[in-house]
Design a protein around this motif. Structure first.
Motif, PDB file in Angstrom:
ATOM      1  N   MET A   1       0.835  -1.222   0.000  1.00 46.92           N
ATOM      2  CA  MET A   1       0.000   0.000   0.000  1.00 46.92           C
ATOM      3  C   MET A   1       0.867   1.269   0.000  1.00 46.92           C
ATOM      4  SD  MET A   1      -3.140   0.710   0.042  1.00 46.92           S
ATOM      5  CE  MET A   1      -4.138   2.135   0.214  1.00 46.92           C
ATOM      6  N   ILE A   2       1.907   1.252   0.849  1.00 48.15           N
ATOM      7  CA  ILE A   2       2.818   2.408   0.921  1.00 48.15           C
ATOM      8  C   ILE A   2       3.546   2.590  -0.411  1.00 48.15           C
ATOM      9  CG2 ILE A   2       4.910   3.312   2.069  1.00 48.15           C
ATOM     10  CD1 ILE A   2       3.783   1.869   4.619  1.00 48.15           C
ATOM     11  N   GLU A   3       3.953   1.436  -1.000  1.00 46.45           N
ATOM     12  CA  GLU A   3       4.665   1.519  -2.287  1.00 46.45           C
ATOM     13  C   GLU A   3       3.785   2.166  -3.341  1.00 46.45           C
ATOM     14  OE1 GLU A   3       4.506  -1.229  -0.402  1.00 46.45           O
ATOM     15  OE2 GLU A   3       6.136  -2.622  -0.813  1.00 46.45           O
ATOM     16  N   VAL A   4       2.502   1.764  -3.365  1.00 51.92           N
ATOM     17  CA  VAL A   4       1.562   2.319  -4.362  1.00 51.92           C
ATOM     18  C   VAL A   4       1.437   3.833  -4.174  1.00 51.92           C
ATOM     19  CG1 VAL A   4      -0.845   2.317  -5.158  1.00 51.92           C
ATOM     20  CG2 VAL A   4       0.277   0.169  -4.609  1.00 51.92           C
ATOM     21  N   LEU A   5       1.256   4.254  -2.912  1.00 52.09           N
ATOM     22  CA  LEU A   5       1.098   5.687  -2.626  1.00 52.09           C
ATOM     23  C   LEU A   5       2.357   6.471  -2.998  1.00 52.09           C
ATOM     24  CD1 LEU A   5      -0.832   5.635   0.749  1.00 52.09           C
ATOM     25  CD2 LEU A   5      -1.631   6.530  -1.436  1.00 52.09           C
ATOM     26  N   THR A   6       3.547   5.890  -2.696  1.00 51.24           N
ATOM     27  CA  THR A   6       4.812   6.563  -3.034  1.00 51.24           C
ATOM     28  C   THR A   6       4.923   6.735  -4.552  1.00 51.24           C
ATOM     29  OG1 THR A   6       5.729   5.303  -1.206  1.00 51.24           O
ATOM     30  CG2 THR A   6       7.293   6.563  -2.532  1.00 51.24           C
ATOM     31  N   ALA A   7       4.631   5.622  -5.268  1.00 48.15           N
ATOM     32  CA  ALA A   7       4.717   5.678  -6.739  1.00 48.15           C
ATOM     33  C   ALA A   7       3.763   6.735  -7.287  1.00 48.15           C
ATOM     34  CB  ALA A   7       4.393   4.312  -7.326  1.00 48.15           C
ATOM     35  N   MET A   8       2.559   6.784  -6.716  1.00 49.71           N
ATOM     36  CA  MET A   8       1.562   7.760  -7.175  1.00 49.71           C
ATOM     37  C   MET A   8       2.017   9.185  -6.920  1.00 49.71           C
ATOM     38  SD  MET A   8      -2.056   6.134  -6.185  1.00 49.71           S
ATOM     39  CE  MET A   8      -2.893   7.664  -6.252  1.00 49.71           C
ATOM     40  N   SER A   9       2.605   9.413  -5.731  1.00 55.27           N
ATOM     41  CA  SER A   9       3.073  10.767  -5.407  1.00 55.27           C
ATOM     42  C   SER A   9       4.164  11.197  -6.368  1.00 55.27           C
ATOM     43  CB  SER A   9       3.621  10.855  -3.989  1.00 55.27           C
ATOM     44  OG  SER A   9       2.946  10.012  -3.157  1.00 55.27           O
ATOM     45  N   ILE A  10       5.111  10.280  -6.627  1.00 51.45           N
ATOM     46  CA  ILE A  10       6.213  10.618  -7.541  1.00 51.45           C
ATOM     47  C   ILE A  10       5.658  10.954  -8.933  1.00 51.45           C
ATOM     48  CG2 ILE A  10       8.259   9.703  -8.730  1.00 51.45           C
ATOM     49  CD1 ILE A  10       8.811   8.141  -6.076  1.00 51.45           C
ATOM     50  N   THR A  11       4.749  10.103  -9.412  1.00 49.08           N
ATOM     51  CA  THR A  11       4.150  10.332 -10.750  1.00 49.08           C
ATOM     52  C   THR A  11       3.448  11.692 -10.782  1.00 49.08           C
ATOM     53  OG1 THR A  11       3.704   7.968 -10.717  1.00 49.08           O
ATOM     54  CG2 THR A  11       2.777   9.202 -12.547  1.00 49.08           C
ATOM     55  N   THR A  12       2.694  11.985  -9.728  1.00 48.85           N
ATOM     56  CA  THR A  12       1.956  13.257  -9.688  1.00 48.85           C
ATOM     57  C   THR A  12       2.910  14.444  -9.716  1.00 48.85           C
ATOM     58  OG1 THR A  12       0.359  12.101  -8.313  1.00 48.85           O
ATOM     59  CG2 THR A  12       0.121  14.483  -8.439  1.00 48.85           C
ATOM     60  N   ILE A  13       3.994  14.339  -8.904  1.00 50.95           N
ATOM     61  CA  ILE A  13       4.967  15.454  -8.869  1.00 50.95           C
ATOM     62  C   ILE A  13       5.581  15.668 -10.248  1.00 50.95           C
ATOM     63  CG2 ILE A  13       7.234  16.140  -7.941  1.00 50.95           C
ATOM     64  CD1 ILE A  13       6.267  14.752  -5.279  1.00 50.95           C
ATOM     65  N   VAL A  14       5.960  14.557 -10.899  1.00 52.12           N
ATOM     66  CA  VAL A  14       6.572  14.657 -12.238  1.00 52.12           C
ATOM     67  C   VAL A  14       5.597  15.310 -13.215  1.00 52.12           C
ATOM     68  CG1 VAL A  14       7.385  13.310 -14.221  1.00 52.12           C
ATOM     69  CG2 VAL A  14       8.201  12.759 -11.935  1.00 52.12           C
ATOM     70  N   LEU A  15       4.349  14.839 -13.197  1.00 49.02           N
ATOM     71  CA  LEU A  15       3.364  15.372 -14.147  1.00 49.02           C
ATOM     72  C   LEU A  15       3.048  16.846 -13.885  1.00 49.02           C
ATOM     73  CD1 LEU A  15       0.967  12.349 -14.524  1.00 49.02           C
ATOM     74  CD2 LEU A  15       2.386  13.354 -16.289  1.00 49.02           C
TER      75      LEU A  15
END
Lengths: 108, 190
Positions: A1-15
């Protein structure tokens, strides 16, 4: 769950950073567009000085030119200053996020 | 993995996908906006440079023999109705036709003749089935040449010398609101 949230945050920041970069590009394009309009208006001003030799004609054409400036550029306002007996500096000021200015030295 | 965890993951992924799609469309729109600005800028520069040069040279009789001076009016403006009558050119309504008389290159020789600038329909349609207008250039009664596509407006105003019929300058509005050109006519030709 934490991994998913981290990946999502990184993707959002990049976008979001990509989007802000693109917004910056569009703002720069809009500024360049206004700068090119200002340069054309300055070229028009030099033609006004060539075509109108008497001060009366020049004043009328100058007023019209300033009306055009206000139409083509946000808060567009032009002015001329004689720096010599035959030389003038024509300046065009406008506003885009902050005060901008473009000028040309011409024979008058 | 419990069913609740799975549900949360799916919901978060769905939110992320919607966000990514929105961002993609926003970026695409911004890209189109920037392209449209550059396109406008390019058109304005070309029209200004081309027309300014032609207007300045109006009345150039350098190709004519000195024995045959011309008495032709070197700059004229025609509205849509008069342009159709005089030049048989169907221009866009509420626009003007600019006529200049000067020496231009024609079949490898310089000839003194009228040149016309006007906005007319190209007889083509865009993706939305809207007709496309363009700025055209025409030498006398020869076929028209398309100069710039997507120009819909062309209004001409002539400025005369005080107490004279001589034209001293031409002002053209070729795009609303920011396409304005003011060009002086060289006195040496008049």
């Amino acid at each position: 769950m934490i991994e998913v949230l981290t990946a999502m945050s990184i993707t959002t920041i990049v976008l979001l950073s990509l989007l802000s970069y693109q917004i910056g590009l569009v703002k720069e394009a809009a500024y360049l567009n206004m700068q090119s309009i200002a340069q054309m208006q300055l070229m028009n001003a030099t033609q006004i000085l060539i075509a109108n030799q008497t001060s009366r004609n020049r004043r009328a054409a100058w007023n019209q030119w300033n009306k055009d400036n206000a139409t083509v550029l946000p808060q567009g306002q032009g002015s001329d200053n004689a720096i010599d007996t035959h030389l003038c500096v024509v300046t065009l000021n406008w506003f885009y996020y902050h005060a901008r200015s473009e000028s040309i030295t011409t024979v008058c | 993995m419990t069913i609740i965890e799975l549900f949360i993951r799916v919901s978060l992924s769905a939110v992320l996908m919607i966000g990514v799609t929105d961002l993609f469309f926003a970026m695409n729109q911004l890209h189109h906006q920037a392209n449209a600005l550059f396109d406008q800028q390019e058109k304005r520069r070309f029209i200004s440079a081309f027309l300014e040069n032609k207007i300045q040279m109006a009345g150039d009789v350098s190709c004519l023999s000195k024995l045959k001076p011309t008495r032709a009016t070197i700059v004229r403006s025609w509205n849509a109705k008069k342009a159709l009558k005089k030049w048989h050119v169907d221009i866009v309504s509420k626009t003007d036709l600019l006529e200049l008389q000067e020496c231009v290159r024609f079949h490898d020789k310089k000839k003194f003749m009228p040149i016309l600038f006007f906005v007319a329909n190209t007889n083509r349609v865009d993706k939305n089935h809207q007709s496309i207008d363009a700025l055209f250039y025409k030498k006398n009664h020869h076929p028209r040449e398309e100069l710039v596509t997507g120009v819909h407006y062309f209004s001409v105003r002539l400025y005369r010398l005080p107490h004279s019929k001589q034209i001293r300058a031409v002002k053209i509005h070729y795009a609303k609101p920011n396409g304005v050109l003011y060009a002086a006519i060289m006195r040496t030709f008049q």
